[in-house]
Design an enzyme around this catalytic site. Structure first.
Site, PDB file in Angstrom:
ATOM      1  N   ALA A 108     -20.813  13.398 -19.510  1.00 53.07           N
ATOM      2  CA  ALA A 108     -20.216  13.439 -20.840  1.00 53.07           C
ATOM      3  C   ALA A 108     -20.969  12.454 -21.723  1.00 53.07           C
ATOM      4  O   ALA A 108     -21.277  11.346 -21.294  1.00 53.07           O
ATOM      5  CB  ALA A 108     -18.743  13.053 -20.768  1.00 53.07           C
TER       6      ALA A 108
ATOM      7  N   GLU B  36     -35.016   2.945 -21.326  1.00 53.99           N
ATOM      8  CA  GLU B  36     -34.467   4.289 -21.296  1.00 53.99           C
ATOM      9  C   GLU B  36     -35.597   5.222 -21.701  1.00 53.99           C
ATOM     10  O   GLU B  36     -36.482   4.837 -22.475  1.00 53.99           O
ATOM     11  CB  GLU B  36     -33.300   4.419 -22.284  1.00 53.99           C
ATOM     12  N   ALA B  37     -35.550   6.449 -21.196  1.00 52.44           N
ATOM     13  CA  ALA B  37     -36.609   7.409 -21.530  1.00 52.44           C
ATOM     14  C   ALA B  37     -36.739   7.552 -23.047  1.00 52.44           C
ATOM     15  O   ALA B  37     -37.831   7.754 -23.577  1.00 52.44           O
ATOM     16  CB  ALA B  37     -36.311   8.754 -20.878  1.00 52.44           C
TER      17      ALA B  37
ATOM     18  N   SER C  61     -28.391   3.314 -36.407  1.00 51.83           N
ATOM     19  CA  SER C  61     -29.581   3.635 -35.631  1.00 51.83           C
ATOM     20  C   SER C  61     -30.266   4.938 -36.048  1.00 51.83           C
ATOM     21  O   SER C  61     -30.627   5.100 -37.211  1.00 51.83           O
ATOM     22  CB  SER C  61     -29.164   3.660 -34.160  1.00 51.83           C
TER      23      SER C  61
HETATM   24  C1  16G Z   1     -26.266   4.782 -27.218  1.00 54.94           C
HETATM   25  C2  16G Z   1     -26.978   3.739 -26.419  1.00 54.94           C
HETATM   26  C3  16G Z   1     -28.292   4.274 -25.909  1.00 54.94           C
HETATM   27  C4  16G Z   1     -28.068   5.545 -25.123  1.00 54.94           C
HETATM   28  C5  16G Z   1     -27.279   6.544 -25.938  1.00 54.94           C
HETATM   29  C6  16G Z   1     -26.852   7.716 -25.080  1.00 54.94           C
HETATM   30  C7  16G Z   1     -26.936   1.328 -26.802  1.00 54.94           C
HETATM   31  C8  16G Z   1     -27.211   0.237 -27.769  1.00 54.94           C
HETATM   32  N1  16G Z   1     -27.222   2.553 -27.230  1.00 54.94           N
HETATM   33  O1  16G Z   1     -26.984   5.085 -28.375  1.00 54.94           O
HETATM   34  O2  16G Z   1     -28.858   3.299 -25.091  1.00 54.94           O
HETATM   35  O3  16G Z   1     -29.279   6.124 -24.739  1.00 54.94           O
HETATM   36  O4  16G Z   1     -26.106   5.934 -26.415  1.00 54.94           O
HETATM   37  O5  16G Z   1     -26.090   8.585 -25.840  1.00 54.94           O
HETATM   38  O6  16G Z   1     -26.479   1.104 -25.691  1.00 54.94           O
HETATM   39  P1  16G Z   1     -25.159   9.680 -25.174  1.00 54.94           P
HETATM   40  O7  16G Z   1     -24.121   8.978 -24.342  1.00 54.94           O
HETATM   41  O8  16G Z   1     -24.601  10.435 -26.324  1.00 54.94           O
HETATM   42  O9  16G Z   1     -26.056  10.547 -24.318  1.00 54.94           O
HETATM   43 ZN    ZN Z   2     -31.593   2.222 -32.714  1.00 51.69          ZN
END
Ligand code: 16G
Ligand code: ZN
Length: 532
Positions: free
Chosen positions: A501, A375-376, A65
């Site tokens: 977290a 998501e934002a 990604s």
């Molecule tokens: C992942 C999630 C995304 C989320 C991000 C938050 C999927 C496919 N992707 O990339 O939606 O916004 O995690 O990251 O679910 P964090 O937990 O590090 O804040």
């Molecule tokens: Zn992506």
């Protein structure tokens, strides 16, 4: 056939001793160097999942990604194009961490027993990958696992993540009442471009949209799609499409860069009146932006897209005379307070808040007739329930206006990728709405004004001690911390802050918003100090 001897003998050893693998929110994701061994296991797991589901086709997507080019990752896609069922994640983790044939076989036995899998059922798996240089090697490792597990694997080559989700759904629904589309890349382009043409019929084309493709797979795929699009209904200028030069992917560009830095990529010169958007590296996220006459940068993020989609669809079902169809919106705690306020108070649509991660939003959105989820950060889509689809399909128009509204709604159901957030499809959705309304970005932006907000990453010794409740909006552990945050927040007008977290990094995230920039920064800083 499922060959336990081959599975045992062909195992790929862990690249780095002591590295612990976890199937998390985004599948397995890390530096690409340690992932070959994981791909082998993922091949086996995908085969088992397919067997469990009577030979339905399972998808495997290789991508990391928005993460740096040297990283990579892999995730499984279930038959309807959704994320892997959550209960399988722990088994994915177990398989990945097995580092010798015997341990691997006993981890497999456990899955087979738990899900009562008949190993004689043939398995079908399709796979695709993004533009990362590590992909060809990882594909070979995956194929090695598929082969040992006796699965029929089909390589779909370079694809965006949402295209792979689309293909999985098309293959599994082919020949049913519920057929989703032609299971080819061309089928995807034709479906989207035809739907877009219907949605904007009779309306003048808007000015050019500049699309930053993060030097990723979105660039060649968008270029391909444009071959199917009449140039008098959409004008697109692709920027950051260098997928050939090493090191360019997601570098100082893309949706994550724009959202995090709240600015346009340095590679884009943007002046008042320009309309821009950015994809991420696998084209499942999108954010839009522009600058005002006085040069102020304005971001139109996932919250803004959700608001636009919600108002448009709500009004369309009214115009179509089928307002028994109810629209709802799903957000996470990161949604700007102003957006939640706008949706609930101005549009009067129901809003639910769920934990971060696409699977949580997707499942909640399925509870509405029309579930808009974003998501934002720009990942999201709109889901139409089977009942809503049927109501739209069978609606009978009494007036020309109703007829047009029904046709437009029906076009939206084709235009929007129902499997997962899709930058290309979301881009066309936004353009269809703006074209239909003849709205500028400024007009879209007028719905509400974002509260200033700040996201701070805090590296702590153990992030796992931070436990949340209420869709991550409150901490239950460490004990007492939430009360301290609450008493801080109370001192700021429109203050809101939460701590969680990260699911993808070894850190804790602090989010804060308040009435002014200065108050927001102050609040974020003080909460971060509490956490540290
Ligand atoms: C992942 C999630 C995304 C989320 C991000 C938050 C999927 C496919 N992707 O990339 O939606 O916004 O995690 O990251 O679910 P964090 O937990 O590090 O804040
Ligand atoms: Zn992506």
């Amino acid at each position: 056939s499922f060959d336990t001897v081959a599975i045992k003998n062909n195992i790929i050893a862990h690249e780095k001793q002591g590295f612990v693998y976890t199937y998390g929110t985004a599948g397995f994701r890390s530096n690409a160097e340690v992932l070959g061994s994981v791909m082998y296991k993922v091949g086996i797991l995908a085969a088992l999942r397919s067997k469990k589901l009577n030979g339905s086709t399972i998808g495997v997507m290789i991508t990391a990604s928005h993460n740096p080019e040297e990283d990579n990752g892999v995730k499984l896609v279930d038959p309807r194009g959704e994320m892997l069922e959550q209960s399988w994640e722990v088994y994915a983790t177990k398989l990945a961490n097995a580092n010798d044939g015997e341990t691997l076989l006993s981890a497999i036995d456990e899955i087979v027993a738990q899900y009562k899998i008949d190993l004689d059922i043939p398995a079908n798996v399709i796979y695709a990958y993004d533009t990362r240089p590590s992909c060809p090697h990882l594909v070979k490792c995956l194929e090695q696992g598929l082969e040992a597990a006796g699965a029929k694997g089909t390589n779909f080559g370079l694809k965006t993540t949402p295209m792979l989700h689309y293909l999985v759904r098309c293959i599994n629904t082919a020949g049913t009442n519920d057929a989703y589309g032609e299971p080819t890349e061309e089928g995807y382009y034709k479906k989207l471009t035809a739907a877009f043409a219907t949605a904007v019929k009779g309306k003048p084309r808007l000015s050019t949209l500049h699309v930053d493709c993060a030097n990723g797979v979105g660039a060649p795929k968008l270029r391909e799609l444009l071959k199917f699009m009449a140039s008098d209904i959409l004008s697109v200028d692709i920027v950051n499409e260098d997928t050939a030069t090493l090191g360019q992917l997601n570098k100082n560009c893309g949706a994550d860069y724009v959202k995090t830095n709240q600015r346009a990529p340095p590679s884009i010169t943007i002046t008042a009146g320009d309309r821009c958007c950015s994809y991420d590296g696998d084209a499942d996220r999108i954010v839009f932006y522009y600058v005002t006459e006085d040069g102020t940068f304005r971001l139109l993020d996932g919250d803004k897209i959700a608001g636009l989609a919600a108002i448009f669809i709500t009004e369309l079902v009214q115009e179509a005379g089928i307002d028994s169809i109810k629209v709802g919106v799903v957000q996470t705690a990161y949604a700007n307070g102003s957006s939640t306020n706008y949706l609930t108070k101005v549009l009067s649509v129901p809003v639910s808040c769920v934990s971060t991660g696409v699977k949580h939003l997707h499942h909640e959105a399925e509870k509405y007739d029309v579930g808009v989820y974003f998501e934002a950060n720009g990942h999201g889509t709109v889901l139409f329930s089977p009942d809503a689809l049927n109501t739209i399909k069978t609606a009978e128009a009494k007036t020309p206006a109703q007829k047009q509204a029904i046709a437009q709604l029906s076009a939206l159901t084709e235009l929007i990728n129902q499997t997962v957030g899709d930058a290309i499809s979301d881009m066309l959705l936004v353009e269809a709405i703006l074209t239909s309304r003849q709205w500028s970005f400024e007009e879209w932006d007028q719905a509400y004004t974002d509260l200033p907000n700040r996201l701070v990453k805090v590296v702590v010794s153990d992030r796992h001690i931070f436990k949340t409740t209420n869709a991550e909006r409150q901490l239950v552990e460490p004990a007492g911390l939430q009360a301290e945050i609450d008493s801080l927040v109370a001192k700021y007008s429109n203050g809101r802050s939460f701590v969680r977290a990260s699911g993808t990094e070894d850190a804790v995230r602090v989010y804060a918003e308040a009435a002014t920039r200065a108050e927001t920064d102050d609040l974020a800083f003080k909460v971060a100090q509490l956490v540290y």
